[in-house]
Design a protein around this motif. Sequence first.
Motif, PDB file in Angstrom:
ATOM      1  N   ASP A  97       0.816  -1.216   0.000  1.00 20.55           N
ATOM      2  CA  ASP A  97       0.000   0.000   0.000  1.00 20.55           C
ATOM      3  C   ASP A  97       0.851   1.269   0.000  1.00 20.55           C
ATOM      4  OD1 ASP A  97      -2.287   1.479  -0.189  1.00 20.55           O
ATOM      5  OD2 ASP A  97      -2.936   1.154   1.879  1.00 20.55           O
ATOM      6  N   VAL A  98       1.749   1.347  -0.969  1.00 18.98           N
ATOM      7  CA  VAL A  98       2.632   2.504  -1.137  1.00 18.98           C
ATOM      8  C   VAL A  98       2.145   3.303  -2.341  1.00 18.98           C
ATOM      9  CG1 VAL A  98       4.997   3.259  -1.582  1.00 18.98           C
ATOM     10  CG2 VAL A  98       4.583   1.199  -0.228  1.00 18.98           C
ATOM     11  N   ALA A  99       2.037   4.614  -2.175  1.00 13.24           N
ATOM     12  CA  ALA A  99       1.598   5.481  -3.270  1.00 13.24           C
ATOM     13  C   ALA A  99       2.541   6.672  -3.402  1.00 13.24           C
ATOM     14  CB  ALA A  99       0.176   5.983  -3.026  1.00 13.24           C
ATOM     15  N   ASN A 100       2.673   7.158  -4.614  1.00 12.81           N
ATOM     16  CA  ASN A 100       3.462   8.352  -4.904  1.00 12.81           C
ATOM     17  C   ASN A 100       2.518   9.530  -5.106  1.00 12.81           C
ATOM     18  OD1 ASN A 100       5.886   9.819  -5.646  1.00 12.81           O
ATOM     19  ND2 ASN A 100       5.078   9.799  -7.720  1.00 12.81           N
ATOM     20  N   LEU A 101       2.818  10.650  -4.451  1.00 11.13           N
ATOM     21  CA  LEU A 101       2.023  11.863  -4.646  1.00 11.13           C
ATOM     22  C   LEU A 101       2.436  12.483  -5.978  1.00 11.13           C
ATOM     23  CD1 LEU A 101      -0.041  13.918  -3.627  1.00 11.13           C
ATOM     24  CD2 LEU A 101       1.858  15.097  -2.483  1.00 11.13           C
ATOM     25  N   GLU A 102       1.559  12.395  -6.970  1.00 10.11           N
ATOM     26  CA  GLU A 102       1.860  12.929  -8.295  1.00 10.11           C
ATOM     27  C   GLU A 102       2.089  14.432  -8.239  1.00 10.11           C
ATOM     28  OE1 GLU A 102      -1.580  11.377 -10.550  1.00 10.11           O
ATOM     29  OE2 GLU A 102      -0.021  10.513 -11.836  1.00 10.11           O
ATOM     30  N   GLY A 103       3.201  14.857  -8.812  1.00  6.22           N
ATOM     31  CA  GLY A 103       3.506  16.284  -8.864  1.00  6.22           C
ATOM     32  C   GLY A 103       4.116  16.829  -7.589  1.00  6.22           C
ATOM     33  N   GLY A 104       4.215  15.991  -6.550  1.00  5.29           N
ATOM     34  CA  GLY A 104       4.859  16.384  -5.305  1.00  5.29           C
ATOM     35  C   GLY A 104       4.209  17.562  -4.600  1.00  5.29           C
ATOM     36  N   ILE A 105       5.002  18.193  -3.759  1.00  2.32           N
ATOM     37  CA  ILE A 105       4.492  19.316  -2.966  1.00  2.32           C
ATOM     38  C   ILE A 105       4.151  20.505  -3.871  1.00  2.32           C
ATOM     39  CG2 ILE A 105       6.740  20.339  -2.405  1.00  2.32           C
ATOM     40  CD1 ILE A 105       5.518  20.794   0.477  1.00  2.32           C
ATOM     41  N   ASP A 106       4.784  20.579  -5.025  1.00  2.19           N
ATOM     42  CA  ASP A 106       4.467  21.653  -5.958  1.00  2.19           C
ATOM     43  C   ASP A 106       3.015  21.537  -6.435  1.00  2.19           C
ATOM     44  OD1 ASP A 106       5.590  23.972  -7.547  1.00  2.19           O
ATOM     45  OD2 ASP A 106       4.823  22.699  -9.168  1.00  2.19           O
ATOM     46  N   ALA A 107       2.593  20.319  -6.777  1.00  4.10           N
ATOM     47  CA  ALA A 107       1.201  20.096  -7.203  1.00  4.10           C
ATOM     48  C   ALA A 107       0.249  20.300  -6.032  1.00  4.10           C
ATOM     49  CB  ALA A 107       1.045  18.697  -7.788  1.00  4.10           C
ATOM     50  N   TRP A 108       0.668  19.892  -4.834  1.00  7.28           N
ATOM     51  CA  TRP A 108      -0.157  20.097  -3.640  1.00  7.28           C
ATOM     52  C   TRP A 108      -0.429  21.595  -3.460  1.00  7.28           C
ATOM     53  CZ3 TRP A 108      -2.672  17.103  -0.101  1.00  7.28           C
ATOM     54  CH2 TRP A 108      -3.085  17.730   1.079  1.00  7.28           C
ATOM     55  N   SER A 109       0.613  22.401  -3.577  1.00  5.63           N
ATOM     56  CA  SER A 109       0.481  23.848  -3.406  1.00  5.63           C
ATOM     57  C   SER A 109      -0.402  24.465  -4.481  1.00  5.63           C
ATOM     58  CB  SER A 109       1.857  24.499  -3.433  1.00  5.63           C
ATOM     59  OG  SER A 109       1.733  25.895  -3.314  1.00  5.63           O
ATOM     60  N   SER A 110      -0.244  24.033  -5.718  1.00  2.00           N
ATOM     61  CA  SER A 110      -1.007  24.651  -6.798  1.00  2.00           C
ATOM     62  C   SER A 110      -2.455  24.176  -6.873  1.00  2.00           C
ATOM     63  CB  SER A 110      -0.311  24.449  -8.148  1.00  2.00           C
ATOM     64  OG  SER A 110      -0.274  23.086  -8.480  1.00  2.00           O
ATOM     65  N   SER A 111      -2.750  22.959  -6.389  1.00  2.00           N
ATOM     66  CA  SER A 111      -4.120  22.466  -6.543  1.00  2.00           C
ATOM     67  C   SER A 111      -4.895  22.267  -5.248  1.00  2.00           C
ATOM     68  CB  SER A 111      -4.118  21.149  -7.336  1.00  2.00           C
ATOM     69  OG  SER A 111      -3.455  20.140  -6.617  1.00  2.00           O
ATOM     70  N   VAL A 112      -4.216  22.195  -4.113  1.00  2.00           N
ATOM     71  CA  VAL A 112      -4.914  21.939  -2.849  1.00  2.00           C
ATOM     72  C   VAL A 112      -4.740  23.067  -1.846  1.00  2.00           C
ATOM     73  CG1 VAL A 112      -5.005  20.419  -0.813  1.00  2.00           C
ATOM     74  CG2 VAL A 112      -4.860  19.428  -3.092  1.00  2.00           C
ATOM     75  N   ASP A 113      -3.502  23.491  -1.616  1.00  8.91           N
ATOM     76  CA  ASP A 113      -3.231  24.469  -0.556  1.00  8.91           C
ATOM     77  C   ASP A 113      -2.252  25.537  -1.026  1.00  8.91           C
ATOM     78  OD1 ASP A 113      -2.708  25.880   1.757  1.00  8.91           O
ATOM     79  OD2 ASP A 113      -2.136  24.129   2.940  1.00  8.91           O
ATOM     80  N   PRO A 114      -2.772  26.631  -1.605  1.00  8.88           N
ATOM     81  CA  PRO A 114      -1.871  27.692  -2.089  1.00  8.88           C
ATOM     82  C   PRO A 114      -1.102  28.381  -0.963  1.00  8.88           C
ATOM     83  CG  PRO A 114      -4.184  28.314  -2.373  1.00  8.88           C
ATOM     84  CD  PRO A 114      -4.165  26.902  -1.877  1.00  8.88           C
ATOM     85  N   GLY A 115      -1.432  28.092   0.299  1.00 10.28           N
ATOM     86  CA  GLY A 115      -0.684  28.640   1.418  1.00 10.28           C
ATOM     87  C   GLY A 115       0.672  27.972   1.599  1.00 10.28           C
ATOM     88  N   VAL A 116       0.878  26.827   0.953  1.00 11.56           N
ATOM     89  CA  VAL A 116       2.180  26.154   0.997  1.00 11.56           C
ATOM     90  C   VAL A 116       3.051  26.813  -0.065  1.00 11.56           C
ATOM     91  CG1 VAL A 116       3.402  23.980   0.604  1.00 11.56           C
ATOM     92  CG2 VAL A 116       1.223  23.973   1.847  1.00 11.56           C
ATOM     93  N   PRO A 117       4.169  27.422   0.347  1.00 14.16           N
ATOM     94  CA  PRO A 117       5.016  28.122  -0.622  1.00 14.16           C
ATOM     95  C   PRO A 117       5.541  27.205  -1.721  1.00 14.16           C
ATOM     96  CG  PRO A 117       5.686  28.620   1.627  1.00 14.16           C
ATOM     97  CD  PRO A 117       4.692  27.507   1.705  1.00 14.16           C
TER      98      PRO A 117
END
Length: 119
Positions: A97-117
């Motif tokens: 049950d291992v998964a890779n976060l597609e796009g990494g923290i950069d994608a997280w910031s741009s699509s989920v939480d723009p408060g993450v630099p």
Amino acid sequence: MTQAIDIRRCSPEDLRRRLEAGDPVVVLDVREEEERRFCSIPLPGSATDLHVPIGHVPDLIDELRRVISGRSLFVYCHHGVRSLATARWLAEQGLADVANLEGGIDAWSSSVDPGVPRY
């Protein structure tokens, strides 16, 4: 020649849903210390936040097995390349049950939480 293990890919939105649902997941950041000091994904109390730079993962495999212990593991880095290699290696070591976060923290910031630099 052995065939590479196919790693499940997780979108930032899918990870956000799992976190909001309170799933007891483990989120492993494999970026370097300097990157981690700049920003990280804020996690709720139901999630376990681990930071192990990619070069140290093999040295800590036994500790990672203990901490993960049957929970879903999501691995991330800056753009998803280092984390994909790490997730594949962990799966080859028998972690399930291992998964890779597609796009990494950069994608997280741009699509989920723009408060993450972004960097």
